[in-house]
Motif scaffolding. Structure first.
Motif, PDB file in Angstrom:
ATOM      1  N   ALA A  98       7.146  10.962   0.621  1.00  0.00           N
ATOM      2  CA  ALA A  98       5.757  10.529   0.765  1.00  0.00           C
ATOM      3  C   ALA A  98       4.793  11.433   0.003  1.00  0.00           C
ATOM      4  O   ALA A  98       3.710  11.007  -0.388  1.00  0.00           O
ATOM      5  CB  ALA A  98       5.380  10.498   2.247  1.00  0.00           C
ATOM      6  N   LEU A  99       5.218  12.691  -0.229  1.00  0.00           N
ATOM      7  CA  LEU A  99       4.361  13.650  -0.935  1.00  0.00           C
ATOM      8  C   LEU A  99       4.567  13.636  -2.442  1.00  0.00           C
ATOM      9  O   LEU A  99       3.779  14.222  -3.184  1.00  0.00           O
ATOM     10  CB  LEU A  99       4.653  15.069  -0.430  1.00  0.00           C
ATOM     11  CG  LEU A  99       4.263  15.405   1.006  1.00  0.00           C
ATOM     12  CD1 LEU A  99       4.871  16.738   1.411  1.00  0.00           C
ATOM     13  CD2 LEU A  99       2.750  15.450   1.162  1.00  0.00           C
TER      14      LEU A  99
ATOM     15  N   TYR B  72       3.789   7.171   2.849  1.00  0.00           N
ATOM     16  CA  TYR B  72       4.137   6.401   4.051  1.00  0.00           C
ATOM     17  C   TYR B  72       5.455   6.918   4.607  1.00  0.00           C
ATOM     18  O   TYR B  72       6.468   6.934   3.905  1.00  0.00           O
ATOM     19  CB  TYR B  72       4.248   4.920   3.681  1.00  0.00           C
ATOM     20  CG  TYR B  72       4.362   3.967   4.855  1.00  0.00           C
ATOM     21  CD1 TYR B  72       3.563   4.115   5.984  1.00  0.00           C
ATOM     22  CD2 TYR B  72       5.245   2.895   4.830  1.00  0.00           C
ATOM     23  CE1 TYR B  72       3.650   3.234   7.056  1.00  0.00           C
ATOM     24  CE2 TYR B  72       5.346   1.999   5.885  1.00  0.00           C
ATOM     25  CZ  TYR B  72       4.538   2.174   6.996  1.00  0.00           C
ATOM     26  OH  TYR B  72       4.629   1.296   8.051  1.00  0.00           O
ATOM     27  N   VAL B  73       5.431   7.355   5.862  1.00  0.00           N
ATOM     28  CA  VAL B  73       6.631   7.886   6.521  1.00  0.00           C
ATOM     29  C   VAL B  73       6.815   7.145   7.842  1.00  0.00           C
ATOM     30  O   VAL B  73       5.872   7.044   8.633  1.00  0.00           O
ATOM     31  CB  VAL B  73       6.515   9.399   6.801  1.00  0.00           C
ATOM     32  CG1 VAL B  73       7.823   9.943   7.356  1.00  0.00           C
ATOM     33  CG2 VAL B  73       6.118  10.159   5.546  1.00  0.00           C
TER      34      VAL B  73
ATOM     35  N   PRO C  33      -3.469  11.562  -1.821  1.00  0.00           N
ATOM     36  CA  PRO C  33      -4.449  12.243  -0.964  1.00  0.00           C
ATOM     37  C   PRO C  33      -4.350  11.798   0.487  1.00  0.00           C
ATOM     38  O   PRO C  33      -4.759  12.518   1.392  1.00  0.00           O
ATOM     39  CB  PRO C  33      -5.796  11.820  -1.570  1.00  0.00           C
ATOM     40  CG  PRO C  33      -5.513  10.527  -2.257  1.00  0.00           C
ATOM     41  CD  PRO C  33      -4.107  10.601  -2.752  1.00  0.00           C
ATOM     42  N   LEU C  34      -3.790  10.588   0.719  1.00  0.00           N
ATOM     43  CA  LEU C  34      -3.703  10.013   2.061  1.00  0.00           C
ATOM     44  C   LEU C  34      -2.249   9.706   2.405  1.00  0.00           C
ATOM     45  O   LEU C  34      -1.525   9.120   1.597  1.00  0.00           O
ATOM     46  CB  LEU C  34      -4.533   8.722   2.128  1.00  0.00           C
ATOM     47  CG  LEU C  34      -4.426   7.884   3.402  1.00  0.00           C
ATOM     48  CD1 LEU C  34      -4.963   8.652   4.608  1.00  0.00           C
ATOM     49  CD2 LEU C  34      -5.195   6.569   3.234  1.00  0.00           C
ATOM     50  N   ILE C  35      -1.829  10.106   3.614  1.00  0.00           N
ATOM     51  CA  ILE C  35      -0.460   9.835   4.070  1.00  0.00           C
ATOM     52  C   ILE C  35      -0.509   9.166   5.439  1.00  0.00           C
ATOM     53  O   ILE C  35      -1.206   9.635   6.343  1.00  0.00           O
ATOM     54  CB  ILE C  35       0.373  11.130   4.149  1.00  0.00           C
ATOM     55  CG1 ILE C  35       0.471  11.781   2.768  1.00  0.00           C
ATOM     56  CG2 ILE C  35       1.775  10.844   4.681  1.00  0.00           C
ATOM     57  CD1 ILE C  35       1.167  13.121   2.775  1.00  0.00           C
ATOM     58  N   LEU C  36       0.235   8.069   5.578  1.00  0.00           N
ATOM     59  CA  LEU C  36       0.364   7.351   6.837  1.00  0.00           C
ATOM     60  C   LEU C  36       1.719   7.690   7.446  1.00  0.00           C
ATOM     61  O   LEU C  36       2.733   7.662   6.755  1.00  0.00           O
ATOM     62  CB  LEU C  36       0.270   5.840   6.620  1.00  0.00           C
ATOM     63  CG  LEU C  36      -0.901   5.331   5.783  1.00  0.00           C
ATOM     64  CD1 LEU C  36      -0.821   3.820   5.627  1.00  0.00           C
ATOM     65  CD2 LEU C  36      -2.241   5.732   6.411  1.00  0.00           C
TER      66      LEU C  36
END
Length: 384
Positions: free
Chosen positions: A149-150, A80-81, A155-158
């Motif tokens: 966030a990484l 999350y960023v 596998p999923l980033i918002l």
């Protein structure tokens, strides 16, 4: 990877902020949500990690309903960023990067290794790990926000308008950097923005929303060629080049293939000779593998002729470049914003493949406004 099934969000007044959203996002896909203020794009994102609860319908991540997962564990499994970055001011950069790892009780060795690995991805030196957020620029802080966030390899980033507070040039740089990073790591990205140029540049698909509903979800190219309705046309803006020349959309279609170059190791005397023979006032500097290393111009040579011998001693290393698949309109904006006379075109290994000049772009603009000149000939004939 991520699926919205008849998702609706109603607040206390009963009016839906998001209404009957159905959308499937594939693994490794970069999807940008965009629309006017209050259209539901940020609400949609925040429902994915349960910062906002769904009123109706379901959201599945890797086939699992988010409603059946613990909210805290769910959030730790999703990057999350946000625009405000949110780095902890009392923590070092290393501690900020591996914050989720600390919560997951990683060993010190694992955290140290992961922090060093991630910092290399954005070309920041290892000594930055011991710095504090206030010692970094805004762009550097946002890079650290992305790395955080990484960290747990989600596998999923918002991403909620992550580059919105940055100055235009820093923003351009980070967009290029992040797009390259996403391709390398093959992450699934859900990205909210209010900037159409940013969406068209970054996304595999753009989702345009209005009053809680999806108006159009398609590739940037298809949206520019075939807007779904008048609202999408107006939201895009009718000044986009692709409307005048629908066959020309990317840099690769109009770049010149043989820019004038010199190799590292070339003397200034030899560089001047090349400039004179080729009738140019600057040269791109490449290594023996044709990797772009910098640029040198006649002014720099004039100022340093008695102090230096080789081009790499005085060349400008911070040089803006684009790739062949970069959007033409985005490149035009950057050239104008930076006052550049040209932009080198490189591949993913930074090898020089071509150049885009202001003159080339001017021809495209002329064609957009006046076509191939036939209309002017016809007008002249009609007047006669």
């Amino acid at each position: 990877m991520l699926q919205f099934n008849h998702v609706t969000k109603r607040y206390d007044n009963g009016k839906p902020a998001v209404s009957n959203l159905n959308l499937k996002i594939e693994k490794g896909e970069f999807v940008c949500f965009i629309g006017p203020s209050g259209c539901g794009k940020t609400t949609t994102m925040k429902m994915v990690n349960r910062l906002i609860n769904i009123s109706e319908g379901s959201i599945l991540v890797d086939g699992k309903s988010i409603k059946k997962q613990d909210p805290v564990e769910l959030r730790r499994s999703i990057g999350y960023v946000i625009q405000q970055i949110g780095l902890m001011p009392h923590m070092t950069i290393k501690e900020n990067i591996v914050l989720v790892g600390t919560l997951l009780k990683w060993s010190k060795e694992k955290k140290d290794k992961r922090a060093r690995e991630l910092l290399k991805l954005v070309d920041l030196p290892e000594e930055y790990l011991e710095k504090y957020p206030h010692e970094l620029s805004g762009g550097q802080q946002q890079r650290i926000g992305v790395l955080r966030a990484l960290a747990a390899n989600p596998p999923l980033i918002l991403m909620d308008e992550p580059f919105g507070a940055l100055d235009p040039i820093t923003r351009d740089s980070l967009q290029e950097e992040f797009k390259k990073l996403q391709k390398e790591l093959h992450k699934t990205i859900l990205f909210v923005t209010h900037d159409m140029d940013e969406a068209l540049k970054l996304a595999d698909r753009v989702v345009i929303m209005r009053e809680g509903e999806v108006v159009q979800a398609d590739t940037p190219d298809q949206i520019l060629r075939n807007p779904a309705n008048e609202f999408v046309e107006e939201f895009l803006g009718k000044d986009r080049l692709i409307q005048g020349r629908p066959d020309v959309t990317t840099v690769g279609q109009i770049m010149e293939g043989f820019p004038v170059t010199v190799q590292t190791g070339t003397t200034l005397k030899s560089a001047i000779y090349t400039m004179r023979n080729r009738h140019v006032d600057s040269l791109l500097v490449v290594d023996p593998g044709n990797v772009l290393k910098g640029v040198i111009d006649i002014e720099a040579i004039n100022l340093n002729y008695k102090k230096a011998n080789l081009v790499e001693e005085i060349m400008e290393k911070e040089i803006f470049s684009v790739t062949q698949d970069s959007l033409l309109r985005d490149t035009v904006h950057k050239i104008l914003r930076r006052g550049a006379k040209y932009v080198p075109v490189v591949d993913e290994q930074q090898r020089l493949t071509g150049i885009v000049t202001r003159a080339t772009l001017a021809n495209i603009v002329y064609d957009t406004i006046w076509g191939d000149g036939m209309e002017l000939d016809e007008m002249a004939t009609a007047v006669e």
